[in-house]
Design a protein around this motif. Structure first.
Motif, PDB file in Angstrom:
ATOM      1  N   ILE A   1      29.592  45.222  32.691  1.00  0.00           N
ATOM      2  CA  ILE A   1      30.719  44.985  31.777  1.00  0.00           C
ATOM      3  C   ILE A   1      31.422  43.686  32.129  1.00  0.00           C
ATOM      4  N   HIS A   2      31.528  43.368  33.424  1.00  0.00           N
ATOM      5  CA  HIS A   2      32.099  42.091  33.847  1.00  0.00           C
ATOM      6  C   HIS A   2      31.286  40.939  33.263  1.00  0.00           C
ATOM      7  N   GLN A   3      29.978  41.012  33.369  1.00  0.00           N
ATOM      8  CA  GLN A   3      29.128  39.952  32.844  1.00  0.00           C
ATOM      9  C   GLN A   3      29.239  39.863  31.324  1.00  0.00           C
ATOM     10  N   TRP A   4      29.285  41.012  30.642  1.00  0.00           N
ATOM     11  CA  TRP A   4      29.425  41.046  29.183  1.00  0.00           C
ATOM     12  C   TRP A   4      30.725  40.357  28.766  1.00  0.00           C
ATOM     13  N   CYS A   5      31.830  40.661  29.470  1.00  0.00           N
ATOM     14  CA  CYS A   5      33.113  40.033  29.160  1.00  0.00           C
ATOM     15  C   CYS A   5      33.021  38.517  29.312  1.00  0.00           C
ATOM     16  N   CYS A   6      32.478  38.064  30.424  1.00  0.00           N
ATOM     17  CA  CYS A   6      32.384  36.629  30.696  1.00  0.00           C
ATOM     18  C   CYS A   6      31.463  35.930  29.700  1.00  0.00           C
ATOM     19  N   ASP A   7      30.339  36.553  29.363  1.00  0.00           N
ATOM     20  CA  ASP A   7      29.397  35.956  28.406  1.00  0.00           C
ATOM     21  C   ASP A   7      30.002  35.802  27.019  1.00  0.00           C
ATOM     22  N   ASN A   8      30.942  36.678  26.663  1.00  0.00           N
ATOM     23  CA  ASN A   8      31.516  36.658  25.321  1.00  0.00           C
ATOM     24  C   ASN A   8      32.905  36.023  25.270  1.00  0.00           C
ATOM     25  N   GLY A   9      33.309  35.365  26.348  1.00  0.00           N
ATOM     26  CA  GLY A   9      34.574  34.642  26.367  1.00  0.00           C
ATOM     27  C   GLY A   9      35.796  35.527  26.526  1.00  0.00           C
ATOM     28  N   PHE A  10      35.618  36.766  26.990  1.00  0.00           N
ATOM     29  CA  PHE A  10      36.735  37.675  27.225  1.00  0.00           C
ATOM     30  C   PHE A  10      37.172  37.594  28.688  1.00  0.00           C
TER      31      PHE A  10
ATOM     32  N   ASN B   1      42.958  40.497  37.238  1.00  0.00           N
ATOM     33  CA  ASN B   1      42.098  39.638  36.440  1.00  0.00           C
ATOM     34  C   ASN B   1      40.922  39.252  37.333  1.00  0.00           C
ATOM     35  N   VAL B   2      39.712  39.655  36.966  1.00  0.00           N
ATOM     36  CA  VAL B   2      38.542  39.336  37.787  1.00  0.00           C
ATOM     37  C   VAL B   2      37.612  38.344  37.089  1.00  0.00           C
ATOM     38  N   GLY B   3      38.184  37.531  36.195  1.00  0.00           N
ATOM     39  CA  GLY B   3      37.404  36.477  35.562  1.00  0.00           C
ATOM     40  C   GLY B   3      37.080  35.383  36.566  1.00  0.00           C
ATOM     41  N   TYR B   4      36.035  34.627  36.285  1.00  0.00           N
ATOM     42  CA  TYR B   4      35.623  33.577  37.211  1.00  0.00           C
ATOM     43  C   TYR B   4      36.698  32.502  37.368  1.00  0.00           C
ATOM     44  N   GLU B   5      37.500  32.261  36.323  1.00  0.00           N
ATOM     45  CA  GLU B   5      38.549  31.248  36.396  1.00  0.00           C
ATOM     46  C   GLU B   5      39.714  31.695  37.287  1.00  0.00           C
ATOM     47  N   ALA B   6      39.901  32.999  37.445  1.00  0.00           N
ATOM     48  CA  ALA B   6      41.039  33.526  38.198  1.00  0.00           C
ATOM     49  C   ALA B   6      40.678  33.906  39.634  1.00  0.00           C
ATOM     50  N   THR B   7      39.405  33.869  39.978  1.00  0.00           N
ATOM     51  CA  THR B   7      38.981  34.312  41.303  1.00  0.00           C
ATOM     52  C   THR B   7      38.163  33.242  42.008  1.00  0.00           C
ATOM     53  N   ALA B   8      38.111  33.368  43.317  1.00  0.00           N
ATOM     54  CA  ALA B   8      37.231  32.535  44.137  1.00  0.00           C
ATOM     55  C   ALA B   8      36.444  33.478  45.038  1.00  0.00           C
ATOM     56  N   HIS B   9      35.206  33.156  45.285  1.00  0.00           N
ATOM     57  CA  HIS B   9      34.338  33.942  46.172  1.00  0.00           C
ATOM     58  C   HIS B   9      34.210  35.392  45.701  1.00  0.00           C
ATOM     59  N   LEU B  10      34.073  35.598  44.393  1.00  0.00           N
ATOM     60  CA  LEU B  10      33.962  36.953  43.841  1.00  0.00           C
ATOM     61  C   LEU B  10      32.651  37.591  44.286  1.00  0.00           C
TER      62      LEU B  10
ATOM     63  N   GLU C   1      41.330  41.038  25.860  1.00  0.00           N
ATOM     64  CA  GLU C   1      41.550  40.660  24.469  1.00  0.00           C
ATOM     65  C   GLU C   1      41.381  41.810  23.474  1.00  0.00           C
ATOM     66  N   ASN C   2      40.440  42.724  23.750  1.00  0.00           N
ATOM     67  CA  ASN C   2      40.196  43.796  22.767  1.00  0.00           C
ATOM     68  C   ASN C   2      40.155  45.200  23.374  1.00  0.00           C
ATOM     69  N   GLY C   3      40.310  45.315  24.678  1.00  0.00           N
ATOM     70  CA  GLY C   3      40.329  46.631  25.331  1.00  0.00           C
ATOM     71  C   GLY C   3      38.970  47.276  25.483  1.00  0.00           C
ATOM     72  N   ALA C   4      37.892  46.617  25.063  1.00  0.00           N
ATOM     73  CA  ALA C   4      36.554  47.188  25.202  1.00  0.00           C
ATOM     74  C   ALA C   4      36.175  47.233  26.677  1.00  0.00           C
ATOM     75  N   GLY C   5      35.649  48.359  27.103  1.00  0.00           N
ATOM     76  CA  GLY C   5      35.264  48.498  28.494  1.00  0.00           C
ATOM     77  C   GLY C   5      34.920  49.926  28.825  1.00  0.00           C
ATOM     78  N   MET C   6      35.178  50.318  30.057  1.00  0.00           N
ATOM     79  CA  MET C   6      34.817  51.656  30.505  1.00  0.00           C
ATOM     80  C   MET C   6      35.825  52.120  31.546  1.00  0.00           C
ATOM     81  N   ALA C   7      36.191  53.410  31.447  1.00  0.00           N
ATOM     82  CA  ALA C   7      37.093  54.018  32.420  1.00  0.00           C
ATOM     83  C   ALA C   7      36.301  54.927  33.345  1.00  0.00           C
ATOM     84  N   PHE C   8      36.772  55.070  34.572  1.00  0.00           N
ATOM     85  CA  PHE C   8      36.115  55.889  35.574  1.00  0.00           C
ATOM     86  C   PHE C   8      37.147  56.797  36.225  1.00  0.00           C
TER      87      PHE C   8
END
Length: 142
Positions: A14-23, A50-59, A93-100
């Protein structure tokens, strides 16, 4: 043979999906003693990161934990979250994702200790709560 949990694989996907689609991927985390986050930003035992690549380092997202560096108030902080404490990953941006269902310290400790399982078998089993009805929903935590 115990199979590994699917949770870390789903979180990475889901992290990769968000990043690939600009979320912007957000992680909702249940905070406990094993979680290393800025405590001043914790509300009601939870924090949203926020775990986007722009907000994190060494993820790093491995099967046991998620770790990275992020800035809080301009100060770089090391963040470490056990995989069991992740309660959701979603696109801001749209709340799409998964809860655990987050795992508690007691649950993970009991799973690792066979002696605690034996002591649980001695008494009567507590009643199980009824499963939730209707469609599952993802609640946005701020």
């Amino acid at each position: 043979m115990d199979l590994p949990s699917t949770k870390p694989y789903l979180i990475r996907a889901i992290h990769q999906w968000c990043c690939d689609n600009g979320f912007t991927p957000y992680l909702a985390v249940a905070v406990d003693a094993r979680t290393r986050v800025p405590r001043e930003h914790v509300r009601d035992g939870q924090i949203v990161l926020n775990v986007g690549y722009e907000a994190t380092a060494h993820l790093s997202m491995d099967n046991d934990s998620i770790s990275f560096q992020a800035r809080f108030g301009g100060v770089a902080r090391d963040i470490s979250v056990p995989m069991g404490n992740v309660s959701a990953i979603y696109a801001r941006e749209n709340g799409a994702g998964m809860a655990f269902e987050p795992e508690s310290e007691a649950t993970s400790t009991a799973a690792e200790s066979p002696a605690s399982e034996a002591s649980q078998d001695d008494g009567p089993e507590p009643p199980k709560p009824a499963p939730p009805r209707g469609r599952p929903s993802l609640q946005r935590v701020k």
